[in-house]
Design an enzyme around this catalytic site. Structure first.
Site, short mmCIF file in Angstrom:
data_model
loop_
_atom_site.label_atom_id
_atom_site.label_comp_id
_atom_site.label_asym_id
_atom_site.label_seq_id
_atom_site.Cartn_x
_atom_site.Cartn_y
_atom_site.Cartn_z
CD GLN A 189 13.02 -42.13 18.90
OE1 GLN A 189 12.44 -41.24 18.29
NE2 GLN A 189 13.99 -42.85 18.34
CD GLU A 205 7.56 -40.20 16.83
OE1 GLU A 205 7.40 -41.42 17.05
OE2 GLU A 205 8.68 -39.67 16.73
CG HIS A 210 8.46 -44.24 21.44
ND1 HIS A 210 8.41 -42.98 22.00
CD2 HIS A 210 8.86 -44.04 20.15
CE1 HIS A 210 8.74 -42.07 21.10
NE2 HIS A 210 9.02 -42.68 19.97
NE ARG A 270 18.72 -40.95 18.68
CZ ARG A 270 18.57 -39.80 18.05
NH1 ARG A 270 18.94 -38.67 18.65
NH2 ARG A 270 18.03 -39.75 16.84
#
Length: 440
Positions: free
Chosen positions: A97, A134, A270, A289
């Site tokens: 994704q 993230e 990743h 995705r």
């Protein structure tokens, strides 16, 4: 301070034992993929007990955003908690994704809203107008795919695949021969990687056949690339014929030991493969995705979002606070992560690696989750005790908060370990940004 009760998300890829073992409880018997700590509308943490009619953290914040978040955080991010903390337990590989930039997220969300695409539709890409940076910090050995390798390195991996196919007595497909030639060409590195990625992600019978042939040929391959080939075969076991199986050979492998972390900026392709960790992200649902999934893949939008530059693994070094604590500051405004390790005994002796108490990092609101032992949180307004698996919300209006090793900790000999998440620096500047080597 407010005690929270959090939701465990039972995604199929989740470990059935890791989170239960971390907190010293019996497993539920079902996959336990992620424990969510925050105010995300998908699974907001519950307040224990409810407060003034608010049963969940998002309701509490909505009732008085400035009091709970602070004027600065509310002004920068609006009346919502800008981060979501998780305990993530990958028992099987997650999908490949990528997340959009803030500009891409705003434009994509506005376009889908204008087009009337239902927010729950399978083909919907942008659930909100926010980016979704993230980071993850490993609690156990943790494996991930993260960003693109140099094309020359990937060419070496595909040559090994082709050699294994030949050794098995079968003919190397034209697609695999072309991939080696394309990755070895003299074109700019991002163009080579984009060309191969685009060809694979567009799928087709030739891609599926090449995936199956490659996976069967390398399943027991030893030597220099044994780990990458073993991963390729394993991924095909979970996602037979999926283009992401071969795309994995274009990506860096990140192998984290407990206490190590990586951060994932916009555009970074990743996938988490295995392990237990503390994940922190901006409170967004925007995911595009790119393979290893039965879910919708919007290939044109994916290709517009991916950063095809070959990058080193974006490791995130800890900053020592000088009080025996570590802070991880990725170059994002939404969050920072503090590791709170507390020592044995009522007070730590000089020279001990960890103290018996430490201030909780607070830039506005914060959440704290205890993962080992028992800690006591104290502030001028009161106190709260957290055992392993417990968590708390600290409003911006309540501080400073100090974390102390509780004298009656059931695991006193092992000290205590907790993590705190708060809002990031204002804004994250060059001095805060971890160094990321970009290959030519």
């Amino acid at each position: 301070m407010y005690l929270l009760r959090n939701t465990v998300r039972p995604y199929a890829w989740g470990s059935t034992t890791a989170i239960a073992e971390l907190f010293g409880r019996e497993p539920s018997g079902d996959p336990e993929a992620e424990l969510w700590i925050g105010a995300h509308p998908g699974a907001p943490s519950a307040l224990v007990p409810p407060v003034d009619g608010s049963e969940t953290l998002d309701e509490l914040i909505a009732a008085d955003p400035e009091l709970m978040l602070g004027a600065d955080t509310a002004g920068r991010f609006g009346p919502e908690l800008p981060f979501l903390a998780k305990i993530l337990a990958a028992g099987a590989p997650l999908s490949l994704q990528v997340h959009p930039t803030p500009e891409q997220a705003r434009a994509g969300y506005a376009a889908e809203e204008e087009a009337g695409v239902d927010r729950g539709a399978r083909e919907r890409n942008y659930k909100d107008g926010n980016s979704k940076p993230e980071m993850i910090l490993a609690l156990t050995p943790f494996e991930a795919l993260c960003g693109f390798r140099k094309p020359e390195d990937s060419a070496g991996l595909f040559r090994a695949v082709n050699a294994a196919v030949t050794a098995s007595g079968r003919e190397v497909p034209d697609l695999l021969e072309w991939i080696v030639a394309e990755l070895s060409s003299g074109h700019p590195a991002p163009a080579r990687l984009q060309s191969v990625f685009r060809t694979l992600i567009n799928d087709g019978e030739s891609v599926r056949e090449a995936v199956e042939l490659a996976a069967s040929a390398v399943a027991k391959l030893d030597g220099e690339y044994a780990r990458e080939m073993s991963t390729l075969a394993e991924l095909n076991g979970y996602y037979p014929g999926d283009p992401g199986v071969l795309i994995s050979l274009l990506l860096n492998r990140a192998s984290l030991q407990p206490g190590e972390a990586v951060y994932l900026p916009a555009g970074n392709v990743h996938a988490y493969l295995s392990g237990l960790g503390v994940e922190v992200m901006a409170a967004s649902d925007n995911v595009l995705r790119g393979g290893l999934t039965p879910k919708h893949i919007d290939v044109p939008e994916l290709l517009r979002t991916v950063d095809f530059r070959p990058l080193g693994v974006p490791y995130l070094a800890a900053e020592d606070t000088g009080a025996g604590q570590q802070v991880f500051r990725p170059p994002f405004e939404e969050f920072a992560l503090q590791r709170l390790e507390l020592a044995q005994g009522p007070s730590a002796a000089p020279g001990d690696p960890f103290p018996a108490e430490a201030p909780v990092l607070q830039h506005g609101p914060a959440v704290v989750i205890a993962v080992r032992g028992t800690i006591a949180l104290t502030s001028p307004a009161g106190s709260l005790t957290l055992e392993a698996g417990d968590s708390a919300f600290l409003p911006a209006s309540e501080g400073p908060v100090v974390a102390r090793l509780a004298a009656d900790s059931a695991q006193h000999d092992d000290g205590a370990l907790a993590f705190a998440v708060t809002v990031g620096s204002v804004p994250a500047g060059e001095a805060d940004a971890p160094r990321l080597d970009i290959e030519a």
